[in-house]
Motif scaffolding. Structure first.
Motif, PDB file in Angstrom:
ATOM      1  N   UNK A  11      -9.668  34.140   6.227  1.00 25.42           N
ATOM      2  CA  UNK A  11      -8.385  33.631   5.745  1.00 25.42           C
ATOM      3  C   UNK A  11      -8.384  32.105   5.850  1.00 25.42           C
ATOM      4  N   UNK A  12      -7.384  31.489   5.228  1.00 32.52           N
ATOM      5  CA  UNK A  12      -7.161  30.037   5.307  1.00 32.52           C
ATOM      6  C   UNK A  12      -8.239  29.208   4.609  1.00 32.52           C
ATOM      7  N   UNK A  13      -9.065  29.846   3.792  1.00 31.80           N
ATOM      8  CA  UNK A  13     -10.155  29.091   3.163  1.00 31.80           C
ATOM      9  C   UNK A  13      -9.630  28.036   2.186  1.00 31.80           C
ATOM     10  N   UNK A  14      -8.528  28.308   1.498  1.00 23.78           N
ATOM     11  CA  UNK A  14      -7.961  27.320   0.572  1.00 23.78           C
ATOM     12  C   UNK A  14      -7.366  26.138   1.328  1.00 23.78           C
ATOM     13  N   UNK A  15      -6.620  26.432   2.393  1.00 21.64           N
ATOM     14  CA  UNK A  15      -6.010  25.366   3.200  1.00 21.64           C
ATOM     15  C   UNK A  15      -7.092  24.486   3.808  1.00 21.64           C
ATOM     16  N   UNK A  16      -8.140  25.106   4.348  1.00 22.47           N
ATOM     17  CA  UNK A  16      -9.206  24.332   4.991  1.00 22.47           C
ATOM     18  C   UNK A  16      -9.903  23.422   3.993  1.00 22.47           C
ATOM     19  N   UNK A  17     -10.184  23.933   2.786  1.00 23.66           N
ATOM     20  CA  UNK A  17     -10.821  23.112   1.763  1.00 23.66           C
ATOM     21  C   UNK A  17      -9.928  21.931   1.403  1.00 23.66           C
ATOM     22  N   UNK A  18      -8.620  22.180   1.248  1.00 23.61           N
ATOM     23  CA  UNK A  18      -7.702  21.100   0.896  1.00 23.61           C
ATOM     24  C   UNK A  18      -7.598  20.046   1.997  1.00 23.61           C
ATOM     25  N   UNK A  19      -7.583  20.482   3.248  1.00 23.99           N
ATOM     26  CA  UNK A  19      -7.554  19.530   4.360  1.00 23.99           C
ATOM     27  C   UNK A  19      -8.832  18.690   4.379  1.00 23.99           C
ATOM     28  N   UNK A  20      -9.953  19.316   4.022  1.00 28.93           N
ATOM     29  CA  UNK A  20     -11.230  18.596   3.974  1.00 28.93           C
ATOM     30  C   UNK A  20     -11.212  17.545   2.871  1.00 28.93           C
ATOM     31  N   UNK A  21     -10.607  17.888   1.736  1.00 30.00           N
ATOM     32  CA  UNK A  21     -10.480  16.933   0.636  1.00 30.00           C
ATOM     33  C   UNK A  21      -9.646  15.733   1.067  1.00 30.00           C
ATOM     34  N   UNK A  22      -8.524  15.995   1.749  1.00 31.15           N
ATOM     35  CA  UNK A  22      -7.651  14.904   2.197  1.00 31.15           C
ATOM     36  C   UNK A  22      -8.356  14.030   3.226  1.00 31.15           C
ATOM     37  N   UNK A  23      -9.076  14.662   4.170  1.00 34.78           N
ATOM     38  CA  UNK A  23      -9.817  13.869   5.170  1.00 34.78           C
ATOM     39  C   UNK A  23     -10.859  12.984   4.513  1.00 34.78           C
ATOM     40  N   UNK A  24     -11.374  13.437   3.366  1.00 35.35           N
ATOM     41  CA  UNK A  24     -12.384  12.651   2.650  1.00 35.35           C
ATOM     42  C   UNK A  24     -11.790  11.597   1.733  1.00 35.35           C
ATOM     43  N   UNK A  25     -10.461  11.452   1.752  1.00 34.65           N
ATOM     44  CA  UNK A  25      -9.809  10.436   0.927  1.00 34.65           C
ATOM     45  C   UNK A  25      -9.317  10.940  -0.414  1.00 34.65           C
ATOM     46  N   UNK A  26      -9.360  12.256  -0.643  1.00 28.79           N
ATOM     47  CA  UNK A  26      -8.925  12.818  -1.919  1.00 28.79           C
ATOM     48  C   UNK A  26      -7.419  13.010  -1.994  1.00 28.79           C
ATOM     49  N   UNK A  27      -6.936  13.337  -3.177  1.00 33.34           N
ATOM     50  CA  UNK A  27      -5.503  13.532  -3.416  1.00 33.34           C
ATOM     51  C   UNK A  27      -5.245  14.936  -3.946  1.00 33.34           C
ATOM     52  N   UNK A  28      -4.213  15.576  -3.387  1.00 33.37           N
ATOM     53  CA  UNK A  28      -3.786  16.900  -3.825  1.00 33.37           C
ATOM     54  C   UNK A  28      -2.336  16.793  -4.268  1.00 33.37           C
ATOM     55  N   UNK A  29      -2.041  17.248  -5.471  1.00 36.58           N
ATOM     56  CA  UNK A  29      -0.697  17.109  -6.035  1.00 36.58           C
ATOM     57  C   UNK A  29      -0.126  18.465  -6.440  1.00 36.58           C
ATOM     58  N   UNK A  30       1.179  18.593  -6.270  1.00 33.20           N
ATOM     59  CA  UNK A  30       1.894  19.750  -6.778  1.00 33.20           C
ATOM     60  C   UNK A  30       2.823  19.262  -7.888  1.00 33.20           C
ATOM     61  N   UNK A  31       2.869  20.016  -8.982  1.00 33.40           N
ATOM     62  CA  UNK A  31       3.635  19.575 -10.157  1.00 33.40           C
ATOM     63  C   UNK A  31       4.776  20.557 -10.439  1.00 33.40           C
ATOM     64  N   UNK A  32       5.879  20.070 -11.037  1.00 32.66           N
ATOM     65  CA  UNK A  32       7.051  20.913 -11.259  1.00 32.66           C
ATOM     66  C   UNK A  32       7.082  21.615 -12.617  1.00 32.66           C
ATOM     67  N   UNK A  33       6.106  21.345 -13.473  1.00 30.65           N
ATOM     68  CA  UNK A  33       6.188  21.776 -14.871  1.00 30.65           C
ATOM     69  C   UNK A  33       5.809  23.230 -15.108  1.00 30.65           C
ATOM     70  N   UNK A  34       5.290  23.896 -14.082  1.00 30.96           N
ATOM     71  CA  UNK A  34       4.939  25.304 -14.208  1.00 30.96           C
ATOM     72  C   UNK A  34       5.011  25.931 -12.827  1.00 30.96           C
ATOM     73  N   UNK A  35       4.677  27.194 -12.723  1.00 30.50           N
ATOM     74  CA  UNK A  35       4.722  27.915 -11.452  1.00 30.50           C
ATOM     75  C   UNK A  35       3.929  29.203 -11.621  1.00 30.50           C
TER      76      UNK A  35
END
Length: 330
Positions: free
Chosen positions: A182-206
């Protein structure tokens, strides 16, 4: 070219709804491939997918004998031919602009991962399942999770469900961690942020996640979530692999259990347990009463749903904590 990856295992009840929403996407089908990575389903899921494969050549089926989601995702990424990778869940359905909106925003925002809000619904609607739906959409049930509560503008966040990435993101930040059930998506995203990456959530769909509809299913799922919160931190050696909200149920359970144990030595500590449970009961009762009036839900089903969610999650985290000495010894 967009490669859509969807790990599946025994999704007979949900897979047809998921595929139908894929077929209704406004994304050009000539620039699309859909890879279902199957953990050798035994319930007829494979035969349903095969019927669609026979009609739509852009749909493919790949075997995943190990049945683990991060392994499925890595298999999908390595077999994908697209410039963009998008991850789906078979327990969900997606509006027609879902693919195009995420892919467009990925480049417009120059982000490393883009996602959208995940609304909760149930397949079969009755008083009990509608109560479960409300609990899994409420702050008392899911904490301050932005993607669960929704947004009205673009935000930079710590994680999104079912992400959309440029393919080169995996070369830069690495693939999914196959140790994490479990938590594989969260862990990958945290790794991206630690590496200086950006993660965005958008309101135009769901997307709309179709929740489990039984107390047993909710308890089993959240017990596993809670346990893997602890094990994720252990395996990654990164406390920020998760967020504080993931540990609140554990803290609550410890506030009940530890005072009871310590009261053997000093009895007045039992009042700490009673006070903690009283605050919880008052908060829970007020929230459930408000939801019962506002949403015309069953008060009793709401109480039971919150209670099972919180305690199964907290108990899972406690079990994960108790497993650590044995893992360290190994």
């Amino acid at each position: 070219m967009l490669s859509v990856i969807c790990p599946i295992y025994n999704e007979y009840k949900y897979i047809d709804i998921c595929i139908q929403s894929i077929l209704l996407q406004d994304y050009p089908k000539d620039d699309l491939e859909v890879l279902f990575i199957d953990g050798m389903s035994l319930d007829g899921t494979r035969s349903i997918v095969q019927k669609y494969i026979d009609r739509y050549p852009f749909i493919k089926l790949i075997d995943n004998p190990q049945r683990i989601v991060p392994i499925a995702m890595n298999l999908g990424i390595k077999n994908a031919v697209g410039d963009v990778i998008l991850r789906l869940d078979a327990h969900a359905q997606y509006p027609s602009n879902y693919f195009s909106t995420l892919v467009n925003n990925l480049f417009v925002l120059k982000a490393d991962n883009v996602g959208a809000a995940c609304r909760t619904d149930v397949l079969n609607k009755n008083p009990k399942t509608l109560a479960i739906k409300e609990v899994l959409s409420h702050g008392l049930g899911v904490g301050n999770s932005v993607f669960r509560l929704g947004v009205n503008r673009v935000l930079e966040v710590d994680t999104v469900p079912f992400g959309c990435w440029r393919r080169d993101v995996f070369d830069k930040y690495g693939y999914y961690d196959v140790r994490l059930i479990r938590n594989q998506d969260i862990e990958l995203n945290k790794r991206i942020i630690r590496g200086g990456g950006r993660i965005c959530i958008v309101p135009d769909t769901f997307c709309t996640y179709l929740a489990r509809e039984t107390y047993k299913g909710i308890a089993r799922n959240n017990y596993s979530n809670g346990k893997w919160n602890i094990l994720t931190v252990y395996y990654t050696k990164q406390l920020d692999s998760l967020s504080i909200r993931h540990f609140i149920p554990l803290i609550f359970c410890l506030s009940l259990i530890l005072p009871i144990i310590c009261s053997v030595v000093y009895f007045p500590l039992i009042y700490v347990c009673l006070f903690s449970f009283l605050i919880y009961a008052i908060t829970l009762g007020w929230v459930c009463l408000s939801l019962a009036i506002k949403k015309q839900n069953s008060f009793a089903y709401l109480i039971m749903s919150f209670f099972i969610l919180h305690f199964s999650y907290g108990w899972g985290s406690l079990v994960g904590l108790l497993k650590l000495p044995f893992l360290i010894k190994k």
